[in-house]
Write an enzyme that holds these catalytic residues in place. Structure first.
Site, PDB file in Angstrom:
ATOM      1  N   GLN A 147      11.773  -4.957   6.365  1.00 41.58           N
ATOM      2  CA  GLN A 147      11.005  -3.719   6.195  1.00 41.58           C
ATOM      3  C   GLN A 147      11.946  -2.517   6.023  1.00 41.58           C
ATOM      4  O   GLN A 147      11.653  -1.594   5.268  1.00 41.58           O
ATOM      5  CB  GLN A 147      10.084  -3.498   7.401  1.00 41.58           C
ATOM      6  CG  GLN A 147       8.917  -2.572   7.098  1.00 41.58           C
ATOM      7  CD  GLN A 147       7.956  -2.452   8.279  1.00 41.58           C
ATOM      8  OE1 GLN A 147       8.099  -3.135   9.294  1.00 41.58           O
ATOM      9  NE2 GLN A 147       6.982  -1.583   8.159  1.00 41.58           N
TER      10      GLN A 147
ATOM     11  N   ILE B 124      12.627  -3.739  18.839  1.00 43.52           N
ATOM     12  CA  ILE B 124      12.365  -4.348  17.536  1.00 43.52           C
ATOM     13  C   ILE B 124      11.702  -5.704  17.803  1.00 43.52           C
ATOM     14  O   ILE B 124      12.291  -6.595  18.401  1.00 43.52           O
ATOM     15  CB  ILE B 124      13.672  -4.514  16.726  1.00 43.52           C
ATOM     16  CG1 ILE B 124      14.323  -3.139  16.500  1.00 43.52           C
ATOM     17  CG2 ILE B 124      13.405  -5.217  15.398  1.00 43.52           C
ATOM     18  CD1 ILE B 124      13.465  -2.108  15.790  1.00 43.52           C
TER      19      ILE B 124
ATOM     20  N   GLY C 210       0.829  -1.205   0.000  1.00 43.47           N
ATOM     21  CA  GLY C 210       0.000   0.000   0.000  1.00 43.47           C
ATOM     22  C   GLY C 210       0.858   1.247   0.000  1.00 43.47           C
ATOM     23  O   GLY C 210       0.689   2.132  -0.820  1.00 43.47           O
TER      24      GLY C 210
ATOM     25  N   ALA D  53       2.364  -1.643  15.163  1.00 45.05           N
ATOM     26  CA  ALA D  53       3.036  -2.457  16.180  1.00 45.05           C
ATOM     27  C   ALA D  53       2.717  -1.919  17.577  1.00 45.05           C
ATOM     28  O   ALA D  53       2.316  -2.660  18.471  1.00 45.05           O
ATOM     29  CB  ALA D  53       4.547  -2.462  15.937  1.00 45.05           C
TER      30      ALA D  53
ATOM     31  N   GLU E 109       8.411   3.879   8.287  1.00 46.68           N
ATOM     32  CA  GLU E 109       8.659   5.129   7.581  1.00 46.68           C
ATOM     33  C   GLU E 109      10.026   5.748   7.826  1.00 46.68           C
ATOM     34  O   GLU E 109      10.588   6.383   6.929  1.00 46.68           O
ATOM     35  CB  GLU E 109       7.528   6.106   7.890  1.00 46.68           C
ATOM     36  CG  GLU E 109       6.281   5.640   7.160  1.00 46.68           C
ATOM     37  CD  GLU E 109       4.995   6.211   7.685  1.00 46.68           C
ATOM     38  OE1 GLU E 109       4.436   7.074   7.005  1.00 46.68           O
ATOM     39  OE2 GLU E 109       4.551   5.804   8.767  1.00 46.68           O
TER      40      GLU E 109
ATOM     41  N   LYS F 280       8.757   1.567  18.606  1.00 46.10           N
ATOM     42  CA  LYS F 280       8.524   2.878  18.005  1.00 46.10           C
ATOM     43  C   LYS F 280       7.964   2.814  16.583  1.00 46.10           C
ATOM     44  O   LYS F 280       7.463   3.805  16.079  1.00 46.10           O
ATOM     45  CB  LYS F 280       9.829   3.671  17.978  1.00 46.10           C
ATOM     46  CG  LYS F 280      10.257   4.204  19.355  1.00 46.10           C
ATOM     47  CD  LYS F 280      11.538   5.019  19.238  1.00 46.10           C
ATOM     48  CE  LYS F 280      11.864   5.741  20.551  1.00 46.10           C
ATOM     49  NZ  LYS F 280      13.144   6.479  20.435  1.00 46.10           N
TER      50      LYS F 280
ATOM     51  N   ILE G 117      -0.079  -5.219   5.682  1.00 47.98           N
ATOM     52  CA  ILE G 117       0.224  -4.753   4.325  1.00 47.98           C
ATOM     53  C   ILE G 117       1.608  -5.236   3.881  1.00 47.98           C
ATOM     54  O   ILE G 117       2.225  -4.659   2.997  1.00 47.98           O
ATOM     55  CB  ILE G 117       0.112  -3.213   4.241  1.00 47.98           C
ATOM     56  CG1 ILE G 117       1.027  -2.529   5.277  1.00 47.98           C
ATOM     57  CG2 ILE G 117      -1.325  -2.784   4.470  1.00 47.98           C
ATOM     58  CD1 ILE G 117       1.081  -1.002   5.128  1.00 47.98           C
ATOM     59  N   GLY G 118       2.055  -6.296   4.543  1.00 51.75           N
ATOM     60  CA  GLY G 118       3.382  -6.825   4.251  1.00 51.75           C
ATOM     61  C   GLY G 118       4.356  -6.485   5.357  1.00 51.75           C
ATOM     62  O   GLY G 118       5.511  -6.882   5.348  1.00 51.75           O
TER      63      GLY G 118
END
Lengths: 746, 210
Positions: A646, A637, A247, A518, A713, A709, A474-475
């Site tokens: 990612q 993480i 997406g 998350a 992005e 966190k 979305i992956g």
């Protein structure tokens, strides 16, 4: 208390580990069901008709030839489209839904054909003859935001500050008296998300109830938008989206084709499948807008920033506002007492832009981090040293302390891994054989968001647990990380967790955007698991036969598929035994988890440092990225395997942004010229070199129960600047307009 | 994209284009005759092809299939819409992304660039046919272990390409594999993991072919 992740690291068998994706099997066998793949009886197919002009009025749509094609059921155009309720006040986007005959952008949806096969529908759509009264489109932001105009309109832009910008200290005076200065214009192009799965929807009505099999990053927002457009209660709409083929922000919004598919299904009274072609996605489903940004920096002779100004202008459509918040993080990236930022938009004859991976931060960081590199050269300082000298000890905008901030460690660890100390800062000084070699770096940041989320867990007598939350994958690995959180919290093996998402009938969660799934959904899943366990603990304590009879609730932990005393690992019993003996059908835990007032006490962000190496081919002047290192402080993480992947994804988005991606519009016709994957260049396998991702071990107890966190992005942020800075180092040419193509370097 | 792939794609495209032209010529001729016969004003547009159904027999994942297809139907749409084998994905429908990659007679092709009716007698393998008796193909295992995907949409095409690559001429380096796989776009960009998965299977090349 039952497994609290983060507090008792030893008890975490899954969280923080490199766990294989739980949906991996379904994805490698082709069993995963994406929107267009749900098997629905009596399905008919729709094909869109899109405008072939960018501005004007439709005077006629001749459908006679198309209607004679065998299999064609109905053709909907602005001349016969059902009127949508005028009572409704749709939320979300301003959608163009065949309610008038205006054309406002290239590839606007202006009709659709419904036929018994895809072949007939798409063929018929090509036979519809559209007549227009054309008007000359305005599609060039440069005409409205030239360097001179940007300079002269800054006072006008200044008026917008309260709405979109920041201001502190006295910028003008500080800039005027600065010892070293940068004043430059940077620009970033229109970019298209191009998820691999095209937009697709199957719409099916049963009376006044509508089911939509959609590909969306927001099942609940889609439900609301669709319900409002048809003036039916939200409870009458169900959105199903178990797998989303990418997406990157484009699927956060409900676009016009979703409403049109539902309109068509109602008209033919049959389920309708509508899949957009790749070319049809350039226009009506959003894109990253072109930005033009001016940055002014001033520093004293020691390299301390004294003044920052950042003005952003981006393009939008004539029918909807969209601000690319390029300047937002500028205000808190560096310690600087005098700052002014603004954001403005220019309306053009184009579709409405939308969020694309790190909206604002991605183009904004290109400008700011390029300018910082320019300032470093101006000062004769190492670019890392310049950044370290301007590291803010607390949030310079709000004055709040950081919840955690590993930026300086990111610089250090990233530089070591990259071998930065071997860099000769002189441009054109380093070579790899015949090729020019360039090393560049940039800083990155992205805010830590969290929204209220719900989850439900059902522990079954079999000892398995069904965990449910509306949400989306979305992956990004939502299925997997939520299963990890549930497994660790419940003390079950991950194979015994079944996680369900992608359905608006499941517990309400936020959209998959802002890198917050998350933190938001994870916290809810954890809380729901704890709630279910608490109920079982209560049962066990009251059960005279249980080894835990009359034990203190807080002394009981969940592990190895049972409940045991934390002080005596042998004292306790299996969950299935408690459930069976007490004749429980199932144990349900429901929870809502939401942020508190932590944002009033702390400034919460991820940070990172990116290092890029480019080689400039000595014969062809072709820039080739050969190496990249990214070091990130992004909290806990949750899954090292999916997280690393990612980060590759975001970094590669940055490679595309830096070196190849741009959606090009013909300035005369206003039509997009490269609306396919052969002409819209995005990184393929051979474009992506060895990428090194380092996560700083960061424990942040303030942000959310998981300490995560979010990473979707920050992974793209700063990448384009690091590459541009490397190109400058290699060639001595400062490219301030993306993408950096051969013609700009020559 | 490699020279090899480009050349193969060009071949596919050429065949598809000529087949399309032939079919349309046939249809135009037929409809024109009908139009002349009918002298109906409705047919005066002259370019409305009559819907043509074609019977085609092929094997998909070892199973014989006799299907009646629309002459305009691509192999990809036949697999997805007719045979309900939705593992093969439509990403661009133009042979530009590789999501629809399947094997025909042991070679990888873009199933969106070829008509279903062109495959009489062919052996077609899709992602659904890779696992045998419930056991995943080593390439599928490797993709899971190396996390060679995120959203999963390009994954069937990547895996079919990767399996085909095992019996092609491809250099030993990671960059060679990356080049041989550059016809399969992954927007999530799991590329380094895809290369790692393929290299692992190539090194322990046991039972890795079909």
């Amino acid at each position: 208390m039952a497994g609290k992740i983060g507090e008792s690291e030893q008890s975490a068998k899954y969280v923080g580990k490199a766990v294989n994706r739980v949906d991996g099997h379904s994805k490698v066998t082709g069993a995963a069901t994406y929107a267009a793949e749900h098997k629905i009886d009596d399905l008919v197919y729709a094909a869109l008709i899109q405008s072939t002009i960018a501005k004007g009025t439709i005077t006629k749509m001749d459908t006679s030839e198309a209607e004679r094609l065998p299999g064609v059921k109905v053709i909907i155009t602005p001349f016969n489209a059902p009127r949508l309720s005028s009572k409704s006040t749709p939320s979300g986007r301003s959608l163009l839904l065949l309610q008038d005959k205006q054309v406002q952008h290239d590839r606007q949806n202006i009709g659709l054909v419904i036929a018994d096969t895809w072949e007939s529908a798409s063929h018929a759509a090509s036979l519809v003859k559209v007549s227009y009264k054309q008007t000359e489109p305005q599609v060039e932001i440069e005409k409205h935001a030239t360097y001179e105009k940007l300079k002269s309109t800054t006072s006008e832009i200044g008026k917008q500050i309260s709405a979109a910008g920041h201001k502190r200290g006295d910028f003008s005076q500080a800039f005027a008296s600065g010892a070293h200065k940068v004043d430059q214009i940077y620009s970033t192009p229109m970019e298209s998300h191009n998820p691999m799965e095209p937009f697709a929807v199957i719409a099916s009505w049963e009376g006044e109830h509508l089911t939509l099999y959609d590909t969306t990053q927001a099942v609940f927002a889609t439900r609301k938008t669709v319900a409002e457009h048809f003036d039916i209660p939200e409870s009458h709409v169900r959105i199903i989206s178990p797998f989303v083929g990418g997406g990157f922000g484009s699927k956060l919004s409900t676009w016009s084709h979703v409403i049109l598919a539902a309109m068509a299904a109602r008209k033919v009274n049959l389920p309708v499948k509508l899949v957009l072609s790749r070319a049809q996605m350039y226009g009506p489903v959003g894109f990253r807008p072109k930005t033009i940004q001016r940055i002014l920096l001033a520093a004293d002779k020691n390299g301390k920033l004294t003044a920052i100004r950042h003005d952003n202008i981006n393009e939008t459509s004539h029918f909807e506002d969209y601000v690319e918040a390029s300047t937002h993080t500028t205000s808190r990236m560096y310690a600087c007492p005098n700052l002014i930022t603004s954001q403005n938009q220019v309306a053009l004859d184009i579709g409405t832009p939308t969020w694309m991976r790190a909206p604002g931060e991605a183009p904004g960081s290109f400008a700011l981090e390029s300018a910082m590199d320019e300032l470093a050269y101006e000062l004769g300082l190492d670019p890392i040293e310049l950044r370290v000298r301007n590291y803010p000890e607390k949030d310079p905008e709000s004055g709040l302390p950081w919840s955690s901030n590993s930026l300086r460690e990111c610089y250090k660890v990233g530089a070591e891994k990259f071998g930065w100390h071997k860099r000769n800062p002189e441009p054109k000084s380093m070579r790899a054989g015949k090729d020019l070699l360039g090393w560049g770096m940039a800083a990155a940041t992205y805010p830590t968001y969290r929204m209220a989320a719900n989850a439900q867990v059902t522990i079954l007598p079999s000892g398995e647990a069904l965990v449910q939350a509306g949400s989306q994958d979305i992956g990004t690995g939502t299925y997997t990380i939520m299963s990890q959180v549930a497994a660790d919290t419940l003390g079950l093996p991950i194979e015994k967790i079944k996680f369900e998402l992608g359905d608006s009938t499941l517990p309400r969660t936020p959209l998959s955007g802002g890198s917050m799934t998350a933190a938001s959904v994870g916290s809810a899943v954890q809380l729901a698991c704890q709630t279910a366990l608490n109920s079982l603990i209560k049962t066990a304590i009251a059960d005279q036969v249980s080894p835990l009879y009359q034990a203190k609730a807080e002394s009981i932990v969940a592990r190895d598929e049972g409940l045991y005393l934390s002080s005596d690992s042998k004292k306790g019993e299996r969950l299935t035994d408690i459930i069976k003996r007490n004749k429980l059908k199932q144990v349900v835990g429901k929870a809502e988890s939401k942020p508190g007032n932590e944002d009033e006490k702390y400034s919460m962000h991820s940070y990172g440092a990116i290092f890029a190496e480019v080689k400039i081919d000595s014969d062809l002047v072709r820039p080739k990225l050969t190496r990249m290192v990214g070091a990130y402080g992004a909290g806990k993480i949750l899954n090292l395997k999916t997280a690393r992947n990612q980060m590759f994804g975001g970094m590669t988005f940055g490679i595309g942004m830096a070196l190849m991606e741009h959606t090009l519009i013909d300035p005369k016709l206003g039509r997009i010229m490269n609306a396919d994957l052969a002409e819209y260049h995005l990184p393929v396998n051979l474009d992506v070199p060895n990428l090194d991702v380092i996560f700083i071990d960061e424990h942040d107890p303030h942000i959310n129960p998981l300490g995560a966190k979010g990473i979707g992005e920050i992974s793209i942020t700063g990448v384009a600047a690091a590459i541009a800075n490397a190109v400058y180092h290699a060639t001595g040419k400062r490219i301030r307009d993306l993408p950096i193509t051969i013609d700009k370097i020559m | 994209m490699t020279y090899k792939i480009s050349r193969r794609r060009f071949g596919q495209l050429a065949i598809a284009t000529s087949a399309l032209a032939a079919l349309y010529e046939y249809n135009f001729a037929k409809s024109n005759i009908q139009a002349l016969a009918k002298q109906s004003p409705a047919w005066q547009g002259g370019n409305i092809p009559k819907l043509t159904k074609v019977n085609v027999n092929f094997q998909v994942n070892g199973t014989k299939q006799a299907v009646e297809v629309d002459s305009r139907m691509s192999l990809l749409d036949c697999l997805r819409e007719k045979l309900k084998l939705t593992g093969s994905k439509k990403g661009c429908d133009h042979g530009q992304c590789g999501a629809c990659t399947v094997m025909v007679n042991g070679r990888r092709i873009n199933s969106c660039l070829t008509f279903a009716c062109m495959h009489e007698g062919d052996e077609i393998t899709t992602i659904e046919g890779l696992a045998k008796d419930g056991n995943l193909h080593p390439m599928q295992e490797a993709f899971i272990a190396h996390d060679g995907f995120q959203c999963g949409y390009c994954t069937p095409g990547q895996i079919m390409s990767a399996v085909a690559l095992l019996s092609e001429t491809c250099g030993k380096q990671d960059s060679d594999v990356a080049e041989c796989m550059s016809g399969n776009i992954c927007r999530c960009a799991a590329y380094p993991n895809i290369v790692a998965a393929i290299q692992e299977v190539r090194k322990g090349k046991v039972n890795a072919s079909l």
